[in-house]
Design a protein around this motif. Sequence first.
Motif, PDB file in Angstrom:
ATOM      1  N   ALA A  65      -1.995  15.285   4.326  1.00 54.53           N
ATOM      2  CA  ALA A  65      -1.172  16.030   5.278  1.00 54.53           C
ATOM      3  C   ALA A  65      -1.729  15.908   6.686  1.00 54.53           C
ATOM      4  CB  ALA A  65      -1.094  17.498   4.869  1.00 54.53           C
ATOM      5  N   THR A  66      -2.996  15.521   6.796  1.00 57.23           N
ATOM      6  CA  THR A  66      -3.631  15.371   8.098  1.00 57.23           C
ATOM      7  C   THR A  66      -4.181  13.956   8.231  1.00 57.23           C
ATOM      8  OG1 THR A  66      -5.741  16.144   7.222  1.00 57.23           O
ATOM      9  CG2 THR A  66      -4.296  17.806   8.206  1.00 57.23           C
ATOM     10  N   MET A  67      -4.321  13.492   9.467  1.00 56.72           N
ATOM     11  CA  MET A  67      -4.872  12.160   9.697  1.00 56.72           C
ATOM     12  C   MET A  67      -6.109  12.294  10.580  1.00 56.72           C
ATOM     13  SD  MET A  67      -4.722   9.058   8.817  1.00 56.72           S
ATOM     14  CE  MET A  67      -3.185   8.935   7.954  1.00 56.72           C
ATOM     15  N   THR A  68      -7.164  12.821   9.991  1.00 55.71           N
ATOM     16  CA  THR A  68      -8.425  13.010  10.699  1.00 55.71           C
ATOM     17  C   THR A  68      -9.164  11.677  10.796  1.00 55.71           C
ATOM     18  OG1 THR A  68      -9.646  13.484   8.673  1.00 55.71           O
ATOM     19  CG2 THR A  68      -8.616  15.372   9.804  1.00 55.71           C
ATOM     20  N   GLU A  73     -11.116   6.561   8.288  1.00 52.26           N
ATOM     21  CA  GLU A  73     -12.212   5.755   7.739  1.00 52.26           C
ATOM     22  C   GLU A  73     -11.958   5.441   6.265  1.00 52.26           C
ATOM     23  OE1 GLU A  73     -16.074   7.482   8.417  1.00 52.26           O
ATOM     24  OE2 GLU A  73     -15.586   7.894  10.519  1.00 52.26           O
ATOM     25  N   LEU A  74     -11.454   6.409   5.524  1.00 60.60           N
ATOM     26  CA  LEU A  74     -11.134   6.200   4.117  1.00 60.60           C
ATOM     27  C   LEU A  74     -10.012   5.174   3.958  1.00 60.60           C
ATOM     28  CD1 LEU A  74     -11.759   7.044   1.223  1.00 60.60           C
ATOM     29  CD2 LEU A  74     -10.103   8.896   1.485  1.00 60.60           C
ATOM     30  N   VAL A  75      -9.047   5.202   4.854  1.00 62.96           N
ATOM     31  CA  VAL A  75      -7.966   4.207   4.845  1.00 62.96           C
ATOM     32  C   VAL A  75      -8.563   2.813   4.994  1.00 62.96           C
ATOM     33  CG1 VAL A  75      -6.010   3.309   6.179  1.00 62.96           C
ATOM     34  CG2 VAL A  75      -6.147   5.752   5.645  1.00 62.96           C
ATOM     35  N   PRO A  82      -2.429  -1.444   5.053  1.00 62.11           N
ATOM     36  CA  PRO A  82      -1.816  -0.127   4.826  1.00 62.11           C
ATOM     37  C   PRO A  82      -0.484   0.038   5.542  1.00 62.11           C
ATOM     38  CG  PRO A  82      -3.656   0.069   6.330  1.00 62.11           C
ATOM     39  CD  PRO A  82      -3.646  -1.351   5.848  1.00 62.11           C
ATOM     40  N   LEU A  83       0.390   0.748   4.905  1.00 55.43           N
ATOM     41  CA  LEU A  83       1.686   1.117   5.475  1.00 55.43           C
ATOM     42  C   LEU A  83       1.656   2.622   5.649  1.00 55.43           C
ATOM     43  CD1 LEU A  83       4.636   0.458   6.218  1.00 55.43           C
ATOM     44  CD2 LEU A  83       5.193   0.773   3.812  1.00 55.43           C
ATOM     45  N   ARG A  84       1.903   3.092   6.859  1.00 54.81           N
ATOM     46  CA  ARG A  84       1.840   4.526   7.123  1.00 54.81           C
ATOM     47  C   ARG A  84       3.250   5.093   7.189  1.00 54.81           C
ATOM     48  NH1 ARG A  84      -1.277   7.641  12.038  1.00 54.81           N
ATOM     49  NH2 ARG A  84      -0.578   9.706  11.440  1.00 54.81           N
ATOM     50  N   LEU A  85       3.494   6.084   6.378  1.00 55.09           N
ATOM     51  CA  LEU A  85       4.755   6.813   6.373  1.00 55.09           C
ATOM     52  C   LEU A  85       4.464   8.230   6.812  1.00 55.09           C
ATOM     53  CD1 LEU A  85       6.112   5.660   2.898  1.00 55.09           C
ATOM     54  CD2 LEU A  85       6.643   4.691   5.128  1.00 55.09           C
ATOM     55  N   SER A  86       5.308   8.759   7.671  1.00 52.28           N
ATOM     56  CA  SER A  86       5.099  10.141   8.095  1.00 52.28           C
ATOM     57  C   SER A  86       6.440  10.855   8.144  1.00 52.28           C
ATOM     58  CB  SER A  86       4.403  10.197   9.459  1.00 52.28           C
ATOM     59  OG  SER A  86       5.172   9.534  10.428  1.00 52.28           O
ATOM     60  N   ALA A  87       6.365  12.139   7.927  1.00 53.83           N
ATOM     61  CA  ALA A  87       7.571  12.969   7.935  1.00 53.83           C
ATOM     62  C   ALA A  87       7.642  13.720   9.247  1.00 53.83           C
ATOM     63  CB  ALA A  87       7.544  13.945   6.766  1.00 53.83           C
ATOM     64  N   ASP A  88       8.818  13.804   9.781  1.00 58.32           N
ATOM     65  CA  ASP A  88       9.053  14.557  11.005  1.00 58.32           C
ATOM     66  C   ASP A  88       9.630  15.912  10.599  1.00 58.32           C
ATOM     67  OD1 ASP A  88       9.779  15.647  13.407  1.00 58.32           O
ATOM     68  OD2 ASP A  88      10.991  13.936  14.057  1.00 58.32           O
TER      69      ASP A  88
END
Length: 112
Positions: A65-68, A73-75, A82-88
């Motif tokens: 839920a967060t992108m710290t 670093e884990l990504v 990686p493909l990043r999907l985010s919800a608005d």
Amino acid sequence: MPDIVVTTPGRIIDHLCNSQSVGLEDLAVLILDEAGLFLELGFSAEIRELIRLCPERLQTMLFSATMTEEVKELVKLSLTKPLRLSADPSTKRPATLMEDELMIVEEKKTKP
């Protein structure tokens, strides 16, 4: 060997290192759900160890839920291309979207 295992990072590492009751050599998909939360709770070493123990050719999905910075670093450590999907959250739910809920309850059987 089960097809699906749902576990926490610490528990699976415990089984891998201490009981050897499960193996990852045939693992095809690793799903790290709530990765940010696990990192906040101090499971960074366990997650990194789990990734190290997984086969090199593996599909990995990471949800947070967060992108710290620690999640980023884990990504880098666990994902290739990686493909990043985010919800608005301000976006309205589509009228055609159908949601359903299924509750499964196991009943205790009593002896007659």
